[in-house]
Design a protein around this motif. Structure first.
Motif, PDB file in Angstrom:
ATOM      1  N   LEU A  13      -1.615  -2.616 -10.627  1.00  0.00           N
ATOM      2  CA  LEU A  13      -1.800  -1.206 -10.263  1.00  0.00           C
ATOM      3  C   LEU A  13      -0.589  -0.376 -10.698  1.00  0.00           C
ATOM      4  O   LEU A  13      -0.738   0.734 -11.223  1.00  0.00           O
ATOM      5  CB  LEU A  13      -2.041  -1.063  -8.762  1.00  0.00           C
ATOM      6  CG  LEU A  13      -3.352  -1.638  -8.228  1.00  0.00           C
ATOM      7  CD1 LEU A  13      -3.383  -1.576  -6.705  1.00  0.00           C
ATOM      8  CD2 LEU A  13      -4.550  -0.932  -8.829  1.00  0.00           C
ATOM      9  N   SER A  14       0.593  -0.930 -10.501  1.00  0.00           N
ATOM     10  CA  SER A  14       1.810  -0.242 -10.928  1.00  0.00           C
ATOM     11  C   SER A  14       1.853  -0.117 -12.447  1.00  0.00           C
ATOM     12  O   SER A  14       2.225   0.935 -12.992  1.00  0.00           O
ATOM     13  CB  SER A  14       3.039  -0.994 -10.417  1.00  0.00           C
ATOM     14  OG  SER A  14       4.214  -0.345 -10.828  1.00  0.00           O
TER      15      SER A  14
ATOM     16  N   GLN B 190       0.834  -1.201   0.000  1.00  0.00           N
ATOM     17  CA  GLN B 190       0.000   0.000   0.000  1.00  0.00           C
ATOM     18  C   GLN B 190       0.873   1.258   0.000  1.00  0.00           C
ATOM     19  O   GLN B 190       0.589   2.218  -0.727  1.00  0.00           O
ATOM     20  CB  GLN B 190      -0.942   0.008   1.206  1.00  0.00           C
ATOM     21  CG  GLN B 190      -2.018  -1.044   1.145  1.00  0.00           C
ATOM     22  CD  GLN B 190      -1.584  -2.410   1.691  1.00  0.00           C
ATOM     23  OE1 GLN B 190      -0.434  -2.641   2.029  1.00  0.00           O
ATOM     24  NE2 GLN B 190      -2.531  -3.337   1.751  1.00  0.00           N
TER      25      GLN B 190
ATOM     26  N   ILE C 259       2.468   1.635  -3.489  1.00  0.00           N
ATOM     27  CA  ILE C 259       1.524   2.165  -4.475  1.00  0.00           C
ATOM     28  C   ILE C 259       1.314   3.660  -4.235  1.00  0.00           C
ATOM     29  O   ILE C 259       1.255   4.452  -5.180  1.00  0.00           O
ATOM     30  CB  ILE C 259       0.186   1.385  -4.439  1.00  0.00           C
ATOM     31  CG1 ILE C 259       0.383  -0.054  -4.930  1.00  0.00           C
ATOM     32  CG2 ILE C 259      -0.900   2.112  -5.240  1.00  0.00           C
ATOM     33  CD1 ILE C 259       0.824  -0.188  -6.377  1.00  0.00           C
TER      34      ILE C 259
ATOM     35  N   THR D 188      -8.857   6.206  -7.173  1.00  0.00           N
ATOM     36  CA  THR D 188      -9.252   4.809  -7.377  1.00  0.00           C
ATOM     37  C   THR D 188      -8.075   3.873  -7.135  1.00  0.00           C
ATOM     38  O   THR D 188      -8.230   2.833  -6.481  1.00  0.00           O
ATOM     39  CB  THR D 188      -9.816   4.613  -8.799  1.00  0.00           C
ATOM     40  OG1 THR D 188     -10.955   5.472  -8.955  1.00  0.00           O
ATOM     41  CG2 THR D 188     -10.233   3.171  -9.041  1.00  0.00           C
ATOM     42  N   LEU D 189      -6.907   4.225  -7.628  1.00  0.00           N
ATOM     43  CA  LEU D 189      -5.711   3.404  -7.388  1.00  0.00           C
ATOM     44  C   LEU D 189      -5.422   3.278  -5.891  1.00  0.00           C
ATOM     45  O   LEU D 189      -5.172   2.181  -5.378  1.00  0.00           O
ATOM     46  CB  LEU D 189      -4.492   4.016  -8.083  1.00  0.00           C
ATOM     47  CG  LEU D 189      -4.356   3.752  -9.562  1.00  0.00           C
ATOM     48  CD1 LEU D 189      -3.370   4.724 -10.192  1.00  0.00           C
ATOM     49  CD2 LEU D 189      -3.893   2.320  -9.795  1.00  0.00           C
TER      50      LEU D 189
ATOM     51  N   ALA E  80      -0.666   0.093 -14.406  1.00  0.00           N
ATOM     52  CA  ALA E  80      -1.621   1.143 -14.797  1.00  0.00           C
ATOM     53  C   ALA E  80      -0.960   2.521 -14.690  1.00  0.00           C
ATOM     54  O   ALA E  80      -1.126   3.371 -15.577  1.00  0.00           O
ATOM     55  CB  ALA E  80      -2.871   1.075 -13.921  1.00  0.00           C
TER      56      ALA E  80
ATOM     57  N   LEU F 118      -8.081   1.097  -4.160  1.00  0.00           N
ATOM     58  CA  LEU F 118      -7.849  -0.324  -4.415  1.00  0.00           C
ATOM     59  C   LEU F 118      -6.679  -0.848  -3.573  1.00  0.00           C
ATOM     60  O   LEU F 118      -6.754  -1.938  -3.013  1.00  0.00           O
ATOM     61  CB  LEU F 118      -7.558  -0.573  -5.902  1.00  0.00           C
ATOM     62  CG  LEU F 118      -8.756  -0.482  -6.835  1.00  0.00           C
ATOM     63  CD1 LEU F 118      -8.300  -0.482  -8.288  1.00  0.00           C
ATOM     64  CD2 LEU F 118      -9.711  -1.654  -6.576  1.00  0.00           C
ATOM     65  N   ALA F 119      -5.635  -0.067  -3.484  1.00  0.00           N
ATOM     66  CA  ALA F 119      -4.462  -0.489  -2.696  1.00  0.00           C
ATOM     67  C   ALA F 119      -4.813  -0.590  -1.219  1.00  0.00           C
ATOM     68  O   ALA F 119      -4.368  -1.518  -0.540  1.00  0.00           O
ATOM     69  CB  ALA F 119      -3.309   0.493  -2.907  1.00  0.00           C
TER      70      ALA F 119
END
Length: 184
Positions: free
Chosen positions: A146-147, A85, A88, A175-176, A149, A179-180
């Protein structure tokens, strides 16, 4: 020349090369132009970098080291425990808050790396370290996605393929991060 003076001269040369690269692109980074921008003689520059390729390689190496530090990647081969987390969040700050001058420098360095294939391994190693770090998380595929993206967003912007509105960027960032935060 003392080691300290040599290091200072080398940094001055690399700063000058980075300024040329940022402002004018890789095709304008030459030994003569860099020497002039650094305020030294061509011979003084050649003392540190025998060729333009050596200069570009050293510039890319310095940029990769700075990027590693900026995004908090491990600098050694020692595995480090990382909070996915937190990683990110660091990557989001890096991606969404990057100054325009740094974007321009990175875009031009990517052009240099693709035009000079011998420079690609340094860039590839940077990405490998990032994805490997996230690969040690509880849900590696999702954190790597995620990364990915964020890398995609940054590359689209660096290559000027698409420009997202400030509202779109803010929504993507939130949003990222959301999600994290929801992951273990």
């Amino acid at each position: 020349m003392s080691s300290s003076n040599s290091t200072n001269s080398r940094d001055t040369i690399l700063d000058a090369a980075a300024a040329i690269l940022t402002k004018h692109g890789v095709s304008n980074v030459s030994i003569q132009a860099t020497a002039t921008a650094a305020g030294i003689t061509k011979a003084g520059l050649i003392y540190h970098f025998k060729t333009r390729d050596e200069l570009l390689s050293a510039l890319l190496e310095r940029m990769v080291t700075e990027l590693d530090a900026q995004i908090g990647l491990p600098v050694s081969d020692q595995p480090q425990i990382v909070s996915p987390q937190a990683k990110i969040a660091e990557l989001a700050d890096f991606t969404f808050d990057m100054p325009a001058s740094q974007k321009q420098l990175l875009a031009n360095m990517l052009v240099a790396a693709t035009a000079h294939p011998h420079l690609l391994p340094q860039v590839q190693a940077l990405f490998s370290r990032g994805y490997d770090t996230l690969g040690r998380s509880p849900n590696p595929a999702l954190f790597q996605l995620l990364s990915l993206a964020m890398d995609g967003l940054l590359l689209l912007e660096l290559l000027q393929l698409h420009k997202f509105t400030p509202d779109q960027r803010a929504a993507m960032r939130e949003t990222l991060l959301e999600l994290a935060r929801e992951l273990p």
